[in-house]
Design an enzyme around this catalytic site. Sequence first.
Site, PDB file in Angstrom:
ATOM      1  N   SER A   1      35.994  45.043  51.342  1.00 23.20           N
ATOM      2  CA  SER A   1      37.072  43.786  51.187  1.00 23.20           C
ATOM      3  C   SER A   1      35.743  42.618  51.176  1.00 23.20           C
ATOM      4  CB  SER A   1      38.021  43.614  51.812  1.00 23.20           C
ATOM      5  OG  SER A   1      38.964  42.651  51.311  1.00 23.20           O
TER       6      SER A   1
ATOM      7  N   ASP B   1      42.791  50.381  43.546  1.00 20.44           N
ATOM      8  CA  ASP B   1      42.657  49.119  44.105  1.00 20.44           C
ATOM      9  C   ASP B   1      42.533  48.068  43.143  1.00 20.44           C
ATOM     10  OD1 ASP B   1      42.370  46.895  45.802  1.00 20.44           O
ATOM     11  OD2 ASP B   1      40.204  47.756  46.418  1.00 20.44           O
TER      12      ASP B   1
ATOM     13  N   HIS C   1      41.806  50.698  48.386  1.00 22.94           N
ATOM     14  CA  HIS C   1      40.945  49.571  49.102  1.00 22.94           C
ATOM     15  C   HIS C   1      39.941  49.949  50.405  1.00 22.94           C
ATOM     16  CE1 HIS C   1      40.085  45.374  49.102  1.00 22.94           C
ATOM     17  NE2 HIS C   1      40.695  45.018  50.556  1.00 22.94           N
TER      18      HIS C   1
END
Lengths: 508, 508
Positions: A191, A442, A467
């Site tokens: 991320s 995601d 994710h």
Amino acid sequence: MDLHSSPLLVLILLTLTSASNFITISSLPIPLMTPLQSLKQKDATSNSKQSNKSLFTTHYFPQELDHFTFQPKSFNLFHQKYLMNSTHWDKGPVHHQPIFVYTGNEGNIEWFAENTGFMYDIAPKFGALLVFIEHRFYGESLPFGNDSYKNAETLGYLTSTQALADYAILIRSLKQNLSAEASPVVVFGGSYGGMLAAWFRLKYPHMAIGALSSSAPILQFDNITPWSSFYDAVSQDFKDASMNCFEVIKGSWDEIITKGSTTEGLMELSKKFKACQPVQSVGSFRDWIWSSYTYTAMVDYPMPANFLMPLPAFPIQEMCRRIDGFPAGSDKIDMVIAAASVYYNYTGDQKCFQIEKRSDPHGLDGWGWQACTEMVMPMTITNQSMFPPYNFTYEDDIISCNSTYGVKPRPHWITTEYGGIRIEQVLKRYASNIIFSNGMIDPWSRGGVLKSISPSIIALVTEKGAHHLDLRFATKEDPDWLIQQRNQEIAIIQGWIDQYYQDLKDTS
Amino acid sequence: MDLHSSPLLVLILLTLTSASNFITISSLPIPLMTPLQSLKQKDATSNSKQSNKSLFTTHYFPQELDHFTFQPKSFNLFHQKYLMNSTHWDKGPVHHQPIFVYTGNEGNIEWFAENTGFMYDIAPKFGALLVFIEHRFYGESLPFGNDSYKNAETLGYLTSTQALADYAILIRSLKQNLSAEASPVVVFGGSYGGMLAAWFRLKYPHMAIGALSSSAPILQFDNITPWSSFYDAVSQDFKDASMNCFEVIKGSWDEIITKGSTTEGLMELSKKFKACQPVQSVGSFRDWIWSSYTYTAMVDYPMPANFLMPLPAFPIQEMCRRIDGFPAGSDKIDMVIAAASVYYNYTGDQKCFQIEKRSDPHGLDGWGWQACTEMVMPMTITNQSMFPPYNFTYEDDIISCNSTYGVKPRPHWITTEYGGIRIEQVLKRYASNIIFSNGMIDPWSRGGVLKSISPSIIALVTEKGAHHLDLRFATKEDPDWLIQQRNQEIAIIQGWIDQYYQDLKDTS
């Protein structure tokens, strides 16, 4: 309070009071990259056989406040937290065994360490030292202690560039102290942490021989990625699960707003939603529901997991199964509450929900600031999505950020500093040794690097991944494609290290 | 005043009052990379057929004070000067003609433009737009106006990282305004400007497709290059010209100090040196002589030139010819004055010399600050050199910089931020499209990249070249090896541009 004026609060806490006219929302709840609202509920090591205590030791590094100026204040020190695990690095300095560094993102570093089991899983094979560095202004790494979030004077030092320099300085010092100057460093991140890992390799290639950048939307800036892509992707996930599900959700927003337009309606909704306290604004219901979709899309893993919340395998399918189970003509509000409950209460142990109440025990407000300074990721919502339409403008963004933080965004800074525009053309002729991994479920994947750029700038894309799934501890339920993806990552990293050792031999 | 406490003043003005004991000097006059003391005397375009007026137009760009923080003050604007010449860029935006950018160093940008004739000479061939950007805190680009050099609060913003970000932001804005987003940018620089050009390519590869980094000692930091290399190289230059010359210079320092140890001796020296005013400290004589050697070594060009001072071809040979012309047993002080006069008064029109008086019309003090913050280039002098021995210690450096500027150096920052340690191993696997050109007569060459690292990280080394000679206007006197070197540079740059256009075609 304006919706956008405090995007982080919105999404950590899902407790917005909002503009009264819902259909033409004037600003958008920016999805957190790593929503942390459920930190305290989680046993992050549930997937692991290791206990927390054996995962790491805790350390602090005296870090300077500002690496890019030389004012008297620049030299102020704060203590940056980092975690280490040297279980498999017994002869590290002698054998130049590798150092795997996690470039911490917007939260307590323990949480990222506990949720990046991949590094633990592969450490024995590589004989690697594990280091997890906390990002300044998060967790305990607060440059001004309790005053760190006071105002722009203090928050002004919360930037990605300072964070990357922190990492470079800490890594160099650590290697020196360990007499491990010749050990290769590989950086890992998911991320925002994955963005930092990629940027670290791009900006500090002399510090890290490669980067595994997982679910890192480094192209979610400027006009590189269509602004509607994030919510289009969430909508597509639900459409793929069930067209009826998608339609019900799309039609539900009006009903929520209509119902919540009167005091009695609000009371009734509070009951329906099992709110622990009476909710003051209909927008809070909207955002509570809204977030359950975006976050479930992010963590729509193919196995039961407890990353944000305890969830079953394929939680979007479970949400839609619940919606589709209602008889025709049912109340759409009941239907979407049933769906949202998959996210908020899959275990069924929650008796009521904090729809509006703020609780932020971890001092994680920083992402709101970051989104209002550097991390300007424009997002719009089109008619084709299951969410109400929304237009982003830089003008609104400036007004909103100024009113919340007294700061002016620099919306083109990220692409100026790190690039991104025509990234294939640039990196094809320049960089090396980066893995960009993305799972197409995601919604952040749309802003990621989805095509390999060169033999050593490699995109690993999984159709069913979510994710930064690849960074999690291996489990017995892992599907073959995930096992294969991780094996590819291991082989590529092994290649970097082998090449490094060969080069080291050749030059010495 | 301690010698080292104000290195820039020392060397711009050659007017040090110094420690009384010369033989064991306690600190060292750090050589300026681009000594500017003679700016006002020069007609910089003397080698050019073009007049100053046609060389460029002048522009100003509103630049923010601090790119790496978001404090209220960070957004303060100053006007950054830049110069342009678009003579050969008539259809630049339509044909994506290239933009050649000079990354300005420590002085007025006009001076660098006027002395980087190479860019003018090759602009017609490439149809290139020329842009010369002034470095913050130099020339007119003063973030705090006349207060810019007030103290560490203001000077704190004078850093290479901020300067590089300035360039990136200005280049992006300029390309946008010219509708030339697709034009490839090549950066050029000499000396410190060459370091900036190389670092710009390393840090902003998305902004510049390549860099010509001329005489850039990017390895003059930490322990990468032997600390004695600079003065060893100067000494070698003189030894190569004449062993007697070397010995006379080596023996002269004692005589100067002995003579200057009494008031009468100082008076006598003032006369001998043709000082315009009586000189107060014997150290001033020493430094005046000293600087003539280091700067002549830097600009020991094979043709008459007027870069720092009007000089004949091979000025070191001329210096030594004068020394060697004295009969045996002559006064060594007379001999070295005769040598120094080649540098200070080759045209013979100077009636007296400002040995001690400070004159700094250009606000160029910044290098002293930079040397005390980021640009810590440790230098020592061994017994084998023709200069008096000197030891560098970080401890002394800290004390001296604190007393002069109230600032603490970060001596390992440059290699942390930009790399340099094991540079071959790093850049071999990473970067591309940099030419490092060095002339071995130039003492700064020892801290440069002298071996090609990869097919596109190319070292061009000339045995007889001096400080960024390749960047100067072509002259009729240019030797073949210089013409050849420049042709190589042109061919390499052409290769970058061709590749860029091919890639552009392939991706669009």
